[in-house]
Scaffold this motif. Sequence first.
Motif, PDB file in Angstrom:
ATOM      1  N   ILE A 172       0.848  -1.193   0.000  1.00 22.47           N
ATOM      2  CA  ILE A 172       0.000   0.000   0.000  1.00 22.47           C
ATOM      3  C   ILE A 172       0.884   1.244   0.000  1.00 22.47           C
ATOM      4  O   ILE A 172       0.656   2.196  -0.765  1.00 22.47           O
ATOM      5  N   GLY A 173       1.909   1.234   0.858  1.00 22.86           N
ATOM      6  CA  GLY A 173       2.832   2.346   0.878  1.00 22.86           C
ATOM      7  C   GLY A 173       3.478   2.569  -0.474  1.00 22.86           C
ATOM      8  O   GLY A 173       3.604   3.707  -0.949  1.00 22.86           O
ATOM      9  N   ALA A 174       3.874   1.467  -1.131  1.00 27.78           N
ATOM     10  CA  ALA A 174       4.534   1.571  -2.432  1.00 27.78           C
ATOM     11  C   ALA A 174       3.595   2.135  -3.492  1.00 27.78           C
ATOM     12  O   ALA A 174       4.007   2.922  -4.351  1.00 27.78           O
ATOM     13  N   ILE A 175       2.327   1.738  -3.455  1.00 28.16           N
ATOM     14  CA  ILE A 175       1.358   2.248  -4.443  1.00 28.16           C
ATOM     15  C   ILE A 175       1.200   3.759  -4.305  1.00 28.16           C
ATOM     16  O   ILE A 175       1.205   4.499  -5.294  1.00 28.16           O
ATOM     17  N   TYR A 176       1.056   4.235  -3.065  1.00 29.07           N
ATOM     18  CA  TYR A 176       0.933   5.685  -2.854  1.00 29.07           C
ATOM     19  C   TYR A 176       2.252   6.402  -3.142  1.00 29.07           C
ATOM     20  O   TYR A 176       2.261   7.545  -3.601  1.00 29.07           O
ATOM     21  N   ASP A 177       3.366   5.747  -2.878  1.00 26.90           N
ATOM     22  CA  ASP A 177       4.686   6.336  -3.104  1.00 26.90           C
ATOM     23  C   ASP A 177       4.960   6.509  -4.601  1.00 26.90           C
ATOM     24  O   ASP A 177       5.426   7.550  -5.056  1.00 26.90           O
ATOM     25  N   GLU A 178       4.628   5.484  -5.386  1.00 28.23           N
ATOM     26  CA  GLU A 178       4.917   5.506  -6.821  1.00 28.23           C
ATOM     27  C   GLU A 178       3.967   6.403  -7.600  1.00 28.23           C
ATOM     28  O   GLU A 178       4.351   7.027  -8.597  1.00 28.23           O
ATOM     29  N   ASN A 186       2.578  11.068  -0.557  1.00 27.35           N
ATOM     30  CA  ASN A 186       3.720  10.675   0.259  1.00 27.35           C
ATOM     31  C   ASN A 186       3.378  10.534   1.739  1.00 27.35           C
ATOM     32  O   ASN A 186       3.942   9.687   2.433  1.00 27.35           O
ATOM     33  N   GLN A 187       2.461  11.377   2.228  1.00 28.16           N
ATOM     34  CA  GLN A 187       2.079  11.286   3.634  1.00 28.16           C
ATOM     35  C   GLN A 187       1.451   9.924   3.944  1.00 28.16           C
ATOM     36  O   GLN A 187       1.782   9.288   4.939  1.00 28.16           O
ATOM     37  N   THR A 188       0.550   9.489   3.076  1.00 25.37           N
ATOM     38  CA  THR A 188      -0.090   8.189   3.282  1.00 25.37           C
ATOM     39  C   THR A 188       0.914   7.061   3.095  1.00 25.37           C
ATOM     40  O   THR A 188       0.888   6.060   3.832  1.00 25.37           O
ATOM     41  N   ALA A 189       1.815   7.218   2.129  1.00 26.02           N
ATOM     42  CA  ALA A 189       2.857   6.212   1.919  1.00 26.02           C
ATOM     43  C   ALA A 189       3.699   6.043   3.171  1.00 26.02           C
ATOM     44  O   ALA A 189       3.993   4.908   3.593  1.00 26.02           O
ATOM     45  N   ILE A 190       4.079   7.149   3.789  1.00 25.42           N
ATOM     46  CA  ILE A 190       4.899   7.101   5.005  1.00 25.42           C
ATOM     47  C   ILE A 190       4.170   6.361   6.124  1.00 25.42           C
ATOM     48  O   ILE A 190       4.759   5.524   6.827  1.00 25.42           O
ATOM     49  N   ALA A 191       2.885   6.641   6.281  1.00 24.24           N
ATOM     50  CA  ALA A 191       2.112   5.981   7.339  1.00 24.24           C
ATOM     51  C   ALA A 191       2.084   4.472   7.150  1.00 24.24           C
ATOM     52  O   ALA A 191       2.240   3.700   8.107  1.00 24.24           O
ATOM     53  N   TRP A 192       1.894   4.020   5.905  1.00 25.47           N
ATOM     54  CA  TRP A 192       1.834   2.587   5.650  1.00 25.47           C
ATOM     55  C   TRP A 192       3.214   1.944   5.733  1.00 25.47           C
ATOM     56  O   TRP A 192       3.353   0.821   6.235  1.00 25.47           O
ATOM     57  N   TYR A 193       4.243   2.639   5.255  1.00 20.38           N
ATOM     58  CA  TYR A 193       5.600   2.112   5.414  1.00 20.38           C
ATOM     59  C   TYR A 193       5.938   1.951   6.895  1.00 20.38           C
ATOM     60  O   TYR A 193       6.565   0.986   7.315  1.00 20.38           O
ATOM     61  N   ASP A 194       5.508   2.928   7.683  1.00 22.53           N
ATOM     62  CA  ASP A 194       5.786   2.874   9.116  1.00 22.53           C
ATOM     63  C   ASP A 194       5.111   1.664   9.757  1.00 22.53           C
ATOM     64  O   ASP A 194       5.719   0.956  10.566  1.00 22.53           O
ATOM     65  N   LEU A 195       3.870   1.423   9.392  1.00 22.90           N
ATOM     66  CA  LEU A 195       3.161   0.260   9.930  1.00 22.90           C
ATOM     67  C   LEU A 195       3.868  -1.026   9.534  1.00 22.90           C
ATOM     68  O   LEU A 195       4.090  -1.916  10.366  1.00 22.90           O
ATOM     69  N   ALA A 196       4.251  -1.131   8.251  1.00 21.92           N
ATOM     70  CA  ALA A 196       4.922  -2.333   7.784  1.00 21.92           C
ATOM     71  C   ALA A 196       6.281  -2.498   8.453  1.00 21.92           C
ATOM     72  O   ALA A 196       6.690  -3.622   8.789  1.00 21.92           O
ATOM     73  N   ALA A 197       6.990  -1.394   8.671  1.00 19.81           N
ATOM     74  CA  ALA A 197       8.284  -1.461   9.341  1.00 19.81           C
ATOM     75  C   ALA A 197       8.138  -1.963  10.773  1.00 19.81           C
ATOM     76  O   ALA A 197       8.936  -2.779  11.253  1.00 19.81           O
ATOM     77  N   GLN A 198       7.105  -1.490  11.463  1.00 21.86           N
ATOM     78  CA  GLN A 198       6.850  -1.970  12.823  1.00 21.86           C
ATOM     79  C   GLN A 198       6.618  -3.474  12.843  1.00 21.86           C
ATOM     80  O   GLN A 198       6.962  -4.152  13.814  1.00 21.86           O
ATOM     81  N   ARG A 199       6.036  -3.982  11.781  1.00 24.74           N
ATOM     82  CA  ARG A 199       5.755  -5.418  11.706  1.00 24.74           C
ATOM     83  C   ARG A 199       6.949  -6.218  11.173  1.00 24.74           C
ATOM     84  O   ARG A 199       6.857  -7.419  11.009  1.00 24.74           O
ATOM     85  N   GLY A 200       8.055  -5.538  10.895  1.00 27.10           N
ATOM     86  CA  GLY A 200       9.267  -6.242  10.529  1.00 27.10           C
ATOM     87  C   GLY A 200       9.633  -6.247   9.070  1.00 27.10           C
ATOM     88  O   GLY A 200      10.561  -6.959   8.668  1.00 27.10           O
ATOM     89  N   SER A 265       8.536   6.091  15.502  1.00 28.46           N
ATOM     90  CA  SER A 265       9.228   6.744  14.399  1.00 28.46           C
ATOM     91  C   SER A 265       8.439   7.889  13.780  1.00 28.46           C
ATOM     92  O   SER A 265       8.984   8.931  13.479  1.00 28.46           O
ATOM     93  N   VAL A 266       7.153   7.701  13.538  1.00 25.31           N
ATOM     94  CA  VAL A 266       6.301   8.771  13.044  1.00 25.31           C
ATOM     95  C   VAL A 266       4.936   8.608  13.671  1.00 25.31           C
ATOM     96  O   VAL A 266       4.691   7.671  14.410  1.00 25.31           O
ATOM     97  N   SER A 267       4.032   9.511  13.364  1.00 25.14           N
ATOM     98  CA  SER A 267       2.653   9.348  13.812  1.00 25.14           C
ATOM     99  C   SER A 267       2.082   8.126  13.131  1.00 25.14           C
ATOM    100  O   SER A 267       1.895   8.090  11.930  1.00 25.14           O
ATOM    101  N   THR A 268       1.811   7.084  13.914  1.00 23.70           N
ATOM    102  CA  THR A 268       1.589   5.754  13.358  1.00 23.70           C
ATOM    103  C   THR A 268       0.145   5.508  12.959  1.00 23.70           C
ATOM    104  O   THR A 268      -0.785   5.895  13.654  1.00 23.70           O
ATOM    105  N   LEU A 269      -0.019   4.823  11.835  1.00 26.97           N
ATOM    106  CA  LEU A 269      -1.322   4.343  11.408  1.00 26.97           C
ATOM    107  C   LEU A 269      -1.506   2.953  11.982  1.00 26.97           C
ATOM    108  O   LEU A 269      -0.765   2.042  11.658  1.00 26.97           O
ATOM    109  N   VAL A 270      -2.426   2.788  12.901  1.00 27.19           N
ATOM    110  CA  VAL A 270      -2.686   1.499  13.519  1.00 27.19           C
ATOM    111  C   VAL A 270      -4.060   1.022  13.090  1.00 27.19           C
ATOM    112  O   VAL A 270      -5.054   1.715  13.292  1.00 27.19           O
ATOM    113  N   LEU A 271      -4.097  -0.158  12.501  1.00 28.89           N
ATOM    114  CA  LEU A 271      -5.353  -0.704  12.017  1.00 28.89           C
ATOM    115  C   LEU A 271      -5.852  -1.796  12.931  1.00 28.89           C
ATOM    116  O   LEU A 271      -5.078  -2.523  13.540  1.00 28.89           O
TER     117      LEU A 271
END
Length: 286
Positions: A172-178, A186-200, A265-271
């Motif tokens: 999802i982050g990549a789709i918004y990033d590209e 980019n803001q939404t991309a960052i939120a999703w990248y952050d969530l994915a990073a938290q998950r490893g 790391s950033v204001s996190t998107l938690v689902l």
Amino acid sequence: MLTVSLSAEQRAKIEQTSALQSDCDRMAGSAYDKDRNGTFAPVDADNIDAQAVGVCRTAFEATGNPRFAFQLGRALNKVQEPDEAMSAYEAAVKGGYSAAKVNFGMLMGRLGDVKAEFNLYSEAAASGNVLAQYNLGVAYRDGLGTDANGQQALHWFEEAAVGGDDTAAFNIGAIYDEGTLVPEDNQTAIAWYDLAAQRGSTDAMINLGLMYENGEGIAANPERAAEMFRAAADKGDVFGAYKLAQLEDHGVTPPAPQQDELAESVSTLVLKQGDVEPFGAKPKDI
């Protein structure tokens, strides 16, 4: 009123069949199968014992339960018997078994029938299978068996992300990033990248680090970028180690490691379940 007594031979046969069913569930249950026997821990595909083939085959032949056909397919796939595995998955699909549709769909796609692959993912995704939801997101992203559709890709990746799939969150982050399938955000991309990073997800760590390094969608922060690259390097990512060394050569030092550092790391998107309203990388199998 008649009372029917089972003979010792009949009781022994019933006990043996029950034991075989339990052994099949114990030896070949999948973490992505929401209908598996929860008494036993799931088994990763690489860790399935070859003995599961005989056990699950007997359990299926004795009961006709499609769960055992699906687990037989997993065991056959592990011992490099793709034709037999496909037959077992097909039997499970005919029995309406959702998890089997993911693996059978994957095999149909490898045979060139991408429309059947798409349809099987769609059926399994609608029943709540997380891996099918991820694969359906890939199908809509890449136009696999259907027309490419950014909104549908996002929807199914979101469903999979809610179910805990970190790769879906990264995509999802990549789709918004590209910004190819949907407008760049980019803001939404960052939120999703952050969530994915938290998950490893190391890929998410890398992309988030690059956005911090370049000030893309967020204020440039070389120290935070180095922190992301270090997190990826700690998980064995070669590019992350290279980027960390590059920044350190320029005098950038990441903050000292803190417990749960990615969570801050950033204001996190938690689902959580219910946060995504339903619409009316490569696919993965299980």
